[in-house]
Write a protein that holds these residues in place. Structure first.
Motif, PDB file in Angstrom:
ATOM      1  N   LEU A 178       2.150   3.190  -0.352  1.00 49.94           N
ATOM      2  CA  LEU A 178       2.933   4.210   0.490  1.00 49.94           C
ATOM      3  C   LEU A 178       4.094   4.582  -0.085  1.00 49.94           C
ATOM      4  N   SER A 179       4.536   5.946  -0.280  1.00 52.24           N
ATOM      5  CA  SER A 179       5.655   6.300  -0.922  1.00 52.24           C
ATOM      6  C   SER A 179       6.504   7.233   0.005  1.00 52.24           C
ATOM      7  N   ARG A 180       7.921   6.637   0.321  1.00 56.13           N
ATOM      8  CA  ARG A 180       8.742   7.569   1.200  1.00 56.13           C
ATOM      9  C   ARG A 180       9.620   8.335   0.514  1.00 56.13           C
ATOM     10  N   GLU A 181       9.540   9.777   0.431  1.00 56.61           N
ATOM     11  CA  GLU A 181      10.411  10.439  -0.484  1.00 56.61           C
ATOM     12  C   GLU A 181      10.602  10.040  -1.972  1.00 56.61           C
ATOM     13  N   GLY A 182       9.602   9.676  -2.494  1.00 62.37           N
ATOM     14  CA  GLY A 182       9.430   9.137  -3.738  1.00 62.37           C
ATOM     15  C   GLY A 182       9.791   7.690  -4.056  1.00 62.37           C
ATOM     16  N   LYS A 183       9.891   6.862  -2.966  1.00 62.00           N
ATOM     17  CA  LYS A 183      10.204   5.550  -3.055  1.00 62.00           C
ATOM     18  C   LYS A 183       9.268   4.819  -2.543  1.00 62.00           C
ATOM     19  N   LEU A 184       8.702   3.563  -3.366  1.00 67.64           N
ATOM     20  CA  LEU A 184       7.690   2.651  -2.962  1.00 67.64           C
ATOM     21  C   LEU A 184       8.127   1.871  -1.747  1.00 67.64           C
ATOM     22  N   ALA A 185       7.055   1.939  -0.681  1.00 65.40           N
ATOM     23  CA  ALA A 185       7.560   1.220   0.466  1.00 65.40           C
ATOM     24  C   ALA A 185       6.489   0.338   1.081  1.00 65.40           C
ATOM     25  N   PHE A 186       5.158   0.110   0.493  1.00 63.24           N
ATOM     26  CA  PHE A 186       4.014  -0.508   0.800  1.00 63.24           C
ATOM     27  C   PHE A 186       2.982  -0.389  -0.250  1.00 63.24           C
ATOM     28  N   VAL A 187       2.189  -1.685  -0.332  1.00 69.10           N
ATOM     29  CA  VAL A 187       1.389  -1.721  -1.435  1.00 69.10           C
ATOM     30  C   VAL A 187       0.278  -2.785  -0.563  1.00 69.10           C
ATOM     31  N   ARG A 188      -1.051  -2.355  -0.835  1.00 71.03           N
ATOM     32  CA  ARG A 188      -2.250  -2.814  -0.133  1.00 71.03           C
ATOM     33  C   ARG A 188      -3.229  -2.785  -1.307  1.00 71.03           C
ATOM     34  N   SER A 189      -4.280  -3.931  -1.564  1.00 70.14           N
ATOM     35  CA  SER A 189      -5.375  -3.945  -2.166  1.00 70.14           C
ATOM     36  C   SER A 189      -6.474  -3.934  -1.193  1.00 70.14           C
ATOM     37  N   ILE A 190      -7.567  -3.209  -1.295  1.00 66.33           N
ATOM     38  CA  ILE A 190      -8.582  -3.337  -0.453  1.00 66.33           C
ATOM     39  C   ILE A 190     -10.087  -3.488  -1.311  1.00 66.33           C
ATOM     40  N   GLN A 191     -11.006  -4.031  -0.853  1.00 62.26           N
ATOM     41  CA  GLN A 191     -12.397  -4.230  -1.636  1.00 62.26           C
ATOM     42  C   GLN A 191     -12.974  -3.122  -1.653  1.00 62.26           C
ATOM     43  N   SER A 192     -13.743  -2.639  -2.643  1.00 66.92           N
ATOM     44  CA  SER A 192     -14.427  -1.452  -2.775  1.00 66.92           C
ATOM     45  C   SER A 192     -16.019  -1.903  -3.439  1.00 66.92           C
ATOM     46  N   ARG A 193     -16.697  -0.757  -3.258  1.00 67.20           N
ATOM     47  CA  ARG A 193     -18.137  -1.149  -3.800  1.00 67.20           C
ATOM     48  C   ARG A 193     -18.430  -0.202  -4.949  1.00 67.20           C
ATOM     49  N   GLY A 194     -17.433   0.561  -5.466  1.00 71.50           N
ATOM     50  CA  GLY A 194     -17.587   1.516  -6.653  1.00 71.50           C
ATOM     51  C   GLY A 194     -16.573   2.488  -6.719  1.00 71.50           C
ATOM     52  N   ARG A 195     -16.571   3.393  -7.725  1.00 73.69           N
ATOM     53  CA  ARG A 195     -15.614   4.354  -7.746  1.00 73.69           C
ATOM     54  C   ARG A 195     -15.713   5.284  -6.637  1.00 73.69           C
ATOM     55  N   GLY A 196     -14.962   6.104  -6.356  1.00 71.32           N
ATOM     56  CA  GLY A 196     -14.999   7.247  -5.293  1.00 71.32           C
ATOM     57  C   GLY A 196     -14.636   6.754  -3.960  1.00 71.32           C
ATOM     58  N   ILE A 197     -14.487   7.120  -2.939  1.00 70.93           N
ATOM     59  CA  ILE A 197     -14.347   6.981  -1.610  1.00 70.93           C
ATOM     60  C   ILE A 197     -15.535   6.998  -0.779  1.00 70.93           C
ATOM     61  N   ASP A 198     -16.184   5.973  -0.462  1.00 70.40           N
ATOM     62  CA  ASP A 198     -17.613   5.909   0.481  1.00 70.40           C
ATOM     63  C   ASP A 198     -17.060   5.780   1.750  1.00 70.40           C
ATOM     64  N   GLN A 199     -18.050   5.577   2.501  1.00 75.77           N
ATOM     65  CA  GLN A 199     -17.809   5.033   4.114  1.00 75.77           C
ATOM     66  C   GLN A 199     -17.214   3.957   4.268  1.00 75.77           C
ATOM     67  N   TYR A 200     -17.303   3.118   3.383  1.00 71.64           N
ATOM     68  CA  TYR A 200     -16.624   1.501   3.532  1.00 71.64           C
ATOM     69  C   TYR A 200     -14.991   1.948   3.264  1.00 71.64           C
ATOM     70  N   ASP A 201     -15.063   2.598   2.380  1.00 67.25           N
ATOM     71  CA  ASP A 201     -13.744   2.676   1.621  1.00 67.25           C
ATOM     72  C   ASP A 201     -12.845   3.477   2.931  1.00 67.25           C
ATOM     73  N   MET A 202     -13.603   4.495   3.321  1.00 66.15           N
ATOM     74  CA  MET A 202     -12.926   5.464   4.186  1.00 66.15           C
ATOM     75  C   MET A 202     -12.401   4.457   5.480  1.00 66.15           C
ATOM     76  N   THR A 203     -13.251   3.645   6.122  1.00 68.87           N
ATOM     77  CA  THR A 203     -12.577   2.729   7.114  1.00 68.87           C
ATOM     78  C   THR A 203     -11.431   2.121   6.884  1.00 68.87           C
ATOM     79  N   ASN A 204     -11.549   1.356   5.601  1.00 67.77           N
ATOM     80  CA  ASN A 204     -10.295   0.831   5.075  1.00 67.77           C
ATOM     81  C   ASN A 204      -8.964   1.667   4.961  1.00 67.77           C
ATOM     82  N   VAL A 205      -9.092   2.999   4.493  1.00 69.09           N
ATOM     83  CA  VAL A 205      -8.101   3.966   4.253  1.00 69.09           C
ATOM     84  C   VAL A 205      -7.627   4.106   5.770  1.00 69.09           C
TER      85      VAL A 205
END
Length: 318
Positions: A178-205
């Motif tokens: 997450l960036s607020r006015e160009g400044k980094l404010a939050f970081v999180r890694s989430i598990q994924s099953r491949g490139r792109g955004i699938d239903q699993y990624d959508m839920t995490n996002v």
């Protein structure tokens, strides 16, 4: 004004990505890009004549948080931040960190500084330094990928004043920040099953967006996807934010067409020498580099003085 050639490297999913570039009147010009298997990178280091490198690194073990501290002199701030990290992340025995002051505000009737902190485990850095030193190369800046990429994204006029959620799209996991006015404010890694955004990624996002709104009191307006592959990320419907793919701002020019798959090393070149305090190089390593430069300077001065003295002696003989 033209600044000299620089090289930035990132290590991504078993590959080393390399970008060459130079700064020209405030514009970064990418002149060459390379991809190779990571095990081939040592051969590249042995052949490359340039001594200094910028490295953009994806840390596996890190601590990130937004902390509140009283307004103190800058010379005491790092000590207070280090104390907070040791208290909140005892699993990090040895670490390096950078911090960014997001804003100053009144908290419980007292003035405070809201500070984003990112700390990385030093054990991930040491093998990297040894690898470059083996071929007499220096890492002049070591940036966390989320920090470098957040600045590259934040340079765009369309997002400069916004709160943005961004994603680095990797094979086995995604990195959200997450960036607020160009400044980094939050970081999180989430598990994924491949490139792109699938239903699993959508839920995490969507869960991350809800966390940002309810806990962090941040309201991201857009999701920007940075895809380090040639294939454009596929995106499913159902995200709570509008989605766009990352593109360079007008301040980044390339001579090889679309090179956004090299966005991560390009982000390191974009920062260049302008963000030394966010570099995560250990103090001991920086001290060794400084001593080496001093010795080289003394040696050069000695050679010049010796040459002048020799010339003076020849002149005297004549």
């Amino acid at each position: 004004m033209l600044l000299g050639k620089q090289i930035a490297v990132s290590f991504e999913s078993g590959y080393a990505k390399i970008a060459y570039g130079s700064q020209r009147n405030g514009t970064l010009v990418i002149t060459r890009t390379l991809t190779m298997k990571e095990e081939e990178f040592d051969v590249f280091l042995a052949r490359e004549k340039t001594k200094d490198f910028i490295v953009v690194f994806n840390f596996q073990t890190f601590y990130q948080d937004v902390i509140l501290l009283p307004p103190v002199d800058a010379k005491y701030l790092d000590t207070l931040i280090e104390t907070e990290i040791r208290k909140n992340a005892p699993e990090l025995k040895n670490f390096v960190f950078f911090s960014t002051i997001l804003k100053e505000k009144i908290h419980e009737g007292r003035p405070t500084k809201e500070i984003f902190v990112f700390a990385a485990d030093s054990s991930e850095i040491e093998p990297l330094l040894e690898r470059f030193s083996r071929y007499e190369k220096r890492i002049i800046h070591l940036y966390a990928d989320v920090f470098a990429v957040s600045h590259l994204i934040g340079d765009s006029e369309s997002v400069k004043e916004k709160t943005i959620l961004s994603m680095i799209d990797r094979e086995g996991y995604k990195t959200l920040f997450l960036s607020r006015e160009g400044k980094l404010a939050f970081v999180r890694s989430i598990q994924s099953r491949g490139r792109g955004i699938d239903q699993y990624d959508m839920t995490n996002v969507n869960m991350t967006v809800n966390y940002a709104r309810q806990t962090l009191r941040e309201h991201p307006e857009e999701l920007i996807v940075v895809s380090p592959s040639k294939d454009k990320a596929s995106i499913v419907e159902g995200l709570t934010l509008p989605v766009s793919l990352f593109h360079y701002s007008p301040r980044v020019m390339t001579t090889e067409g679309d090179t956004t798959e090299f966005a991560i090393p390009t982000a390191g070149l974009f920062l260049g020498k302008g963000s030394a305090k966010e570099s995560l190089l250990p103090k001991e390593y920086l001290s060794a580099i400084a001593h080496e430069r001093i010795l080289r300077y003394i040696s050069d001065v000695f050679m010049i003085v010796s040459f002048l003295c020799f010339g003076y002696i020849i002149y005297g003989w004549n």
